[in-house]
Design a protein around this motif. Structure first.
Motif, PDB file in Angstrom:
ATOM      1  N   ASN A 132     118.848  80.453  -8.743  1.00  8.77           N
ATOM      2  CA  ASN A 132     119.211  79.132  -9.250  1.00  8.77           C
ATOM      3  C   ASN A 132     119.454  79.234 -10.757  1.00  8.77           C
ATOM      4  O   ASN A 132     118.689  79.895 -11.468  1.00  8.77           O
ATOM      5  CB  ASN A 132     118.100  78.124  -8.968  1.00  8.77           C
ATOM      6  N   PHE A 133     120.505  78.592 -11.228  1.00  8.69           N
ATOM      7  CA  PHE A 133     120.846  78.713 -12.640  1.00  8.69           C
ATOM      8  C   PHE A 133     121.005  77.342 -13.305  1.00  8.69           C
ATOM      9  O   PHE A 133     121.162  76.321 -12.634  1.00  8.69           O
ATOM     10  CB  PHE A 133     122.134  79.527 -12.824  1.00  8.69           C
ATOM     11  N   ARG A 134     121.010  77.383 -14.623  1.00 13.62           N
ATOM     12  CA  ARG A 134     121.227  76.185 -15.434  1.00 13.62           C
ATOM     13  C   ARG A 134     122.055  76.574 -16.654  1.00 13.62           C
ATOM     14  O   ARG A 134     121.783  77.598 -17.291  1.00 13.62           O
ATOM     15  CB  ARG A 134     119.889  75.579 -15.880  1.00 13.62           C
ATOM     16  N   ILE A 135     123.092  75.784 -16.955  1.00 14.70           N
ATOM     17  CA  ILE A 135     123.924  76.027 -18.130  1.00 14.70           C
ATOM     18  C   ILE A 135     124.098  74.704 -18.872  1.00 14.70           C
ATOM     19  O   ILE A 135     124.378  73.670 -18.250  1.00 14.70           O
ATOM     20  CB  ILE A 135     125.329  76.544 -17.766  1.00 14.70           C
ATOM     21  N   VAL A 136     123.943  74.741 -20.176  1.00 13.04           N
ATOM     22  CA  VAL A 136     124.215  73.570 -21.020  1.00 13.04           C
ATOM     23  C   VAL A 136     125.504  73.853 -21.782  1.00 13.04           C
ATOM     24  O   VAL A 136     125.589  74.826 -22.540  1.00 13.04           O
ATOM     25  CB  VAL A 136     123.061  73.287 -21.991  1.00 13.04           C
ATOM     26  N   LEU A 137     126.525  72.991 -21.564  1.00 11.94           N
ATOM     27  CA  LEU A 137     127.852  73.237 -22.114  1.00 11.94           C
ATOM     28  C   LEU A 137     128.325  72.073 -22.973  1.00 11.94           C
ATOM     29  O   LEU A 137     127.975  70.923 -22.732  1.00 11.94           O
ATOM     30  CB  LEU A 137     128.867  73.413 -20.974  1.00 11.94           C
ATOM     31  N   SER A 138     129.178  72.399 -23.933  1.00 12.89           N
ATOM     32  CA  SER A 138     129.899  71.340 -24.637  1.00 12.89           C
ATOM     33  C   SER A 138     131.064  70.910 -23.744  1.00 12.89           C
ATOM     34  O   SER A 138     131.462  71.633 -22.829  1.00 12.89           O
ATOM     35  CB  SER A 138     130.415  71.842 -25.981  1.00 12.89           C
ATOM     36  N   TYR A 139     131.627  69.752 -23.993  1.00 13.07           N
ATOM     37  CA  TYR A 139     132.682  69.236 -23.123  1.00 13.07           C
ATOM     38  C   TYR A 139     133.936  70.116 -23.156  1.00 13.07           C
ATOM     39  O   TYR A 139     134.627  70.245 -22.147  1.00 13.07           O
ATOM     40  CB  TYR A 139     133.016  67.784 -23.511  1.00 13.07           C
ATOM     41  N   GLU A 159     126.074  68.412 -11.625  1.00 13.58           N
ATOM     42  CA  GLU A 159     126.535  68.285 -13.000  1.00 13.58           C
ATOM     43  C   GLU A 159     126.044  66.965 -13.592  1.00 13.58           C
ATOM     44  O   GLU A 159     126.142  65.923 -12.944  1.00 13.58           O
ATOM     45  CB  GLU A 159     128.066  68.345 -13.043  1.00 13.58           C
ATOM     46  N   ALA A 160     125.509  67.032 -14.791  1.00 12.81           N
ATOM     47  CA  ALA A 160     125.049  65.834 -15.491  1.00 12.81           C
ATOM     48  C   ALA A 160     125.819  65.736 -16.809  1.00 12.81           C
ATOM     49  O   ALA A 160     125.797  66.673 -17.620  1.00 12.81           O
ATOM     50  CB  ALA A 160     123.547  65.909 -15.751  1.00 12.81           C
ATOM     51  N   PHE A 161     126.506  64.620 -17.010  1.00  9.95           N
ATOM     52  CA  PHE A 161     127.335  64.427 -18.202  1.00  9.95           C
ATOM     53  C   PHE A 161     126.609  63.520 -19.190  1.00  9.95           C
ATOM     54  O   PHE A 161     126.525  62.307 -18.997  1.00  9.95           O
ATOM     55  CB  PHE A 161     128.687  63.831 -17.800  1.00  9.95           C
ATOM     56  N   MET A 162     126.071  64.144 -20.226  1.00  7.66           N
ATOM     57  CA  MET A 162     125.357  63.393 -21.255  1.00  7.66           C
ATOM     58  C   MET A 162     125.970  63.756 -22.605  1.00  7.66           C
ATOM     59  O   MET A 162     127.195  63.832 -22.708  1.00  7.66           O
ATOM     60  CB  MET A 162     123.867  63.696 -21.160  1.00  7.66           C
ATOM     61  N   GLU A 163     125.164  63.999 -23.623  1.00  6.90           N
ATOM     62  CA  GLU A 163     125.723  64.454 -24.897  1.00  6.90           C
ATOM     63  C   GLU A 163     126.415  65.801 -24.689  1.00  6.90           C
ATOM     64  O   GLU A 163     127.411  66.110 -25.332  1.00  6.90           O
ATOM     65  CB  GLU A 163     124.626  64.577 -25.953  1.00  6.90           C
TER      66      GLU A 163
END
Length: 204
Positions: A132-139, A159-163
């Motif tokens: 299982n993975f997690r990535i935090v990306l800019s838009y 996918e969660a779209f926040m800041e």
């Protein structure tokens, strides 16, 4: 070992009783309870919703006769499930009583045949180790990374779209290094692929 690729459903009729068998992938007992609840809601007029399941390489399993005589329903379905060579599997058999009692032997035969029928048509896929993975990306990174990672993912990601965009999902452990390199290259080192845990029975 195999696991369900997608759900399957079949129906047989014995002495006017309908036996609707449903097979699907589950990951744990909590999901089993949820699937049974959903099935009861879809079949409010059914007399019984019998089930059996197996997960974790056969180490975790369970069953219920759901008010059928003890040992005539859940046990036969569980024997079919355990003998199928398919892991992470839930089989439910919904019975609509047709007015004629089948007797204990008749019930065992009916539930066995219903479970065998749905296993016969159930699409499966091999099991391999997954992570299982997690990535935090800019838009601006989101679309190109999503496009490149897509073929490596074992199932659609969440996918969660926040800041920023937070992407979580499952990938074959053998592909972790390649996926991490994709993220590093496209993000120019600004983002990384984080492994949150590893499963021994992920799908491929």
């Amino acid at each position: 070992m195999l696991e369900p690729k997608e759900a399957a459903e079949t129906e047989i009729e014995i002495k006017k009783s309908r036996f609707i068998a449903l097979a699907q992938r589950v990951s744990d007992a909590e999901e089993v309870r949820r699937r049974i609840k959903e099935t009861r809601e879809l079949h409010p007029g059914a007399n019984h919703v019998v089930h059996a399941f197996v997960t974790s390489g056969g180490d975790i399993f369970g069953m219920s006769d759901d008010r059928e005589p003890k040992g005539t329903a859940g046990r036969p379905v569980l024997e079919v499930v355990k003998g199928s060579g398919i892991d992470n599997l839930l089989v439910m058999v919904v019975r609509y009583f047709g007015g004629t009692k089948l007797g204990t032997g008749g019930l065992v035969k009916a539930y066995t045949e219903a479970a065998q029928a749905v296993i016969k048509v159930l699409p499966t896929r091999p099991l391999i180790e997954s992570s299982n993975f997690r990535i935090v990306l800019s838009y601006d990174q989101y679309e190109p990374i999503k496009k490149e990672l897509g073929p490596l993912l074992l199932e659609p990601p969440e996918e969660a779209f926040m800041e920023q965009v937070i992407v979580t999902g499952k990938i074959a452990s053998k592909d972790v290094d390649a996926a991490a390199e994709v993220v590093r290259e496209i993000s120019a080192g600004r983002s990384t692929l984080e492994i949150t845990d590893t499963d021994s029975d992920g799908p491929v």
